[in-house]
Design a protein around this motif. Structure first.
Motif, PDB file in Angstrom:
ATOM      1  N   GLU A  48       0.426  -2.090   5.794  1.00 39.74           N
ATOM      2  CA  GLU A  48      -0.885  -2.731   5.720  1.00 39.74           C
ATOM      3  C   GLU A  48      -2.022  -1.777   6.094  1.00 39.74           C
ATOM      4  O   GLU A  48      -3.136  -1.906   5.588  1.00 39.74           O
ATOM      5  CB  GLU A  48      -0.913  -3.974   6.606  1.00 39.74           C
ATOM      6  N   ARG A  51      -2.669   0.090   2.965  1.00 39.54           N
ATOM      7  CA  ARG A  51      -3.325  -0.812   2.014  1.00 39.54           C
ATOM      8  C   ARG A  51      -4.826  -0.893   2.306  1.00 39.54           C
ATOM      9  O   ARG A  51      -5.649  -0.904   1.392  1.00 39.54           O
ATOM     10  CB  ARG A  51      -2.690  -2.210   2.077  1.00 39.54           C
ATOM     11  N   PRO A  62      -8.080  -5.570   0.906  1.00 35.05           N
ATOM     12  CA  PRO A  62      -6.694  -5.093   0.995  1.00 35.05           C
ATOM     13  C   PRO A  62      -5.727  -5.943   0.173  1.00 35.05           C
ATOM     14  O   PRO A  62      -4.791  -5.415  -0.438  1.00 35.05           O
ATOM     15  CB  PRO A  62      -6.388  -5.190   2.494  1.00 35.05           C
ATOM     16  N   ILE A  65      -4.720  -4.886  -3.441  1.00 37.86           N
ATOM     17  CA  ILE A  65      -3.939  -3.677  -3.716  1.00 37.86           C
ATOM     18  C   ILE A  65      -2.457  -4.019  -3.742  1.00 37.86           C
ATOM     19  O   ILE A  65      -1.912  -4.584  -2.784  1.00 37.86           O
ATOM     20  CB  ILE A  65      -4.208  -2.593  -2.654  1.00 37.86           C
ATOM     21  N   PHE A  67       1.277  -2.238  -4.239  1.00 35.70           N
ATOM     22  CA  PHE A  67       1.969  -0.956  -4.295  1.00 35.70           C
ATOM     23  C   PHE A  67       2.997  -0.953  -5.425  1.00 35.70           C
ATOM     24  O   PHE A  67       3.719  -1.939  -5.636  1.00 35.70           O
ATOM     25  CB  PHE A  67       2.642  -0.651  -2.958  1.00 35.70           C
ATOM     26  N   PHE A 211      -0.382   2.575  -7.018  1.00 37.92           N
ATOM     27  CA  PHE A 211      -0.867   1.231  -6.722  1.00 37.92           C
ATOM     28  C   PHE A 211      -1.590   0.652  -7.930  1.00 37.92           C
ATOM     29  O   PHE A 211      -2.034   1.375  -8.824  1.00 37.92           O
ATOM     30  CB  PHE A 211      -1.780   1.206  -5.485  1.00 37.92           C
ATOM     31  N   GLU A 230       5.148  -7.746  -1.649  1.00 40.38           N
ATOM     32  CA  GLU A 230       3.790  -7.634  -2.200  1.00 40.38           C
ATOM     33  C   GLU A 230       3.228  -9.002  -2.587  1.00 40.38           C
ATOM     34  O   GLU A 230       2.623  -9.178  -3.645  1.00 40.38           O
ATOM     35  CB  GLU A 230       3.753  -6.679  -3.394  1.00 40.38           C
TER      36      GLU A 230
END
Length: 381
Positions: A48, A51, A62, A65, A67, A211, A230
């Motif tokens: 995090e 992120r 955040p 985003i 990954f 990302f 995620e």
């Protein structure tokens, strides 16, 4: 003699700080970030934290985003899953003729499933014409996917202008920013971008990690299905060490650092081009020399085979390329240069891509330019 690496558009060497960060994480943070015990929570906190770093770099939340394993997964997810979710509203997609294969291939897959894709042509600079884009936009257009900066010529597309046009249209706007993210200051909210793909290994981070920015509120389905990682948007246990390395690379790329890179890249280009001109080499820059990514220089050496030029430079300790690394090893000519010049044009097979990055020096550029001139002259004779 030290090898001169001038193929940073293909991949970049990892920054020492990135290697140190990844080593530290691999030695101390091994937990699964989905586990609820202390070891897992430690991994989750690192996840995090990165992120947040990436979100800050784009001025987004955040939560927006996701990954991924890199640019290819990001592009495929954005394109295929958006098309699938929105197919009841239409099946028309707009892109360009000069996209990366990670965009073109999923679009061809969608065409085989009945979707209608418009491939916008480009002008002599390699840039789309906004009038063509407006003309192509239809009521049933559900997705627009246009590269931010081309990986072969470095040409920047009118992303902000496209975003403004789409403010009055329900189509989702995706951009492949793999080449541009490490160079340009990008603000998806201000530019009207809904989806943006990026990759760690293009910014002096590790390979196998990237990302996808997804605008909050956008309806979305995961490409990879399985676990609930995620926030159920991308299954699979996250690559903590790789993500941490990418985060460190993003931290290193401050606005000031990006500006310094641009200035240095401009100096590198001037050294090479001035020496070529002084030596009387017959060349032409492919694309618009001003409106492009500073780290990419694509040159047409008239009357000289790009393949032979690359081979001779490699034998003399220089790494360059003749196109995207993802199409290397094929016998097909560059689809980007064909879109600019037309099929069969000599520039398509007589061009070289030079790309700068971390570790390059002025001394290397002087040495490279001298070698390039000698090699071109030898091959022409």
């Amino acid at each position: 003699m030290k090898y001169i690496y001038l193929d940073h558009a293909a991949t970049t060497p990892m920054h020492p700080d990135v290697i140190e960060e990844m080593t530290t994480v691999m030695n101390s943070i091994f937990g699964n970030p989905s586990s609820i015990h202390g070891v897992g929570r430690e991994a989750h906190q690192k996840l995090e934290a990165v992120r947040q770093v990436i979100a800050d770099s784009l001025k987004v939340k955040p939560h927006e985003i996701i990954f991924t394993s890199g640019g290819t997964e990001g592009d495929n997810t954005a394109i295929i899953e958006t098309a699938e979710v929105m197919k009841k509203q239409g099946k028309h997609i707009i892109t360009t003729a000069v996209e990366h294969p990670a965009v073109l291939q999923p679009l061809r897959y969608l065409e085989s499933k009945g979707y209608d894709v418009t491939y916008l042509p480009v002008d002599e600079s390699g840039r789309i014409i906004l009038k063509d884009f407006k003309s192509a936009l239809r009521e049933d257009t559900i997705l627009v996917s246009i590269v931010y900066g081309n990986s072969e010529t470095g040409q920047l597309m009118p992303i902000k202008e496209i975003g403004e046009i789409l403010q009055e249209h329900p189509a989702v706007f995706h951009t492949d920013a793999v080449q541009a993210y490490g160079s340009e200051e990008i603000s998806p909210k201000e530019m009207g971008i809904d989806l943006l793909s990026a990759s760690g290994h293009k910014i002096n981070g590790p390979k196998g990690v990237g990302f996808l920015y997804k605008r909050d509120g956008l309806v979305f389905q995961p490409l990879l299905r399985g676990g609930e990682q995620e926030e159920k948007r991308r299954a699979g246990t996250e690559n903590i060490a790789g993500i941490a390395g990418m985060g460190k690379a993003v931290e290193w790329l401050t606005p000031a650092e990006k500006a310094a890179h641009k200035a240095k890249n401009k100096d590198f280009q001037e050294i090479i081009l001035d020496k070529l001109s002084e030596a009387g080499i017959d060349y032409q820059i492919n694309g618009d020399c001003e409106n492009k990514l500073s780290h990419i220089l694509n040159i047409w050496f008239k009357g000289v085979s790009g393949d032979l030029l690359l081979m001779h430079l490699d034998l003399n300790g220089v790494a360059v390329s003749i196109g995207s690394a993802c199409t290397a090893g094929t016998v097909d000519p560059s689809h980007v240069l064909e879109a600019i010049y037309g099929k069969g044009h000599p520039a398509v097979k007589e061009s070289l891509r030079i790309s700068f990055g971390y570790g390059n020096t002025e001394e290397e550029m002087i040495r490279f330019a001298d070698l390039l001139i000698k090699t071109v002259q030898r091959l022409k004779n």
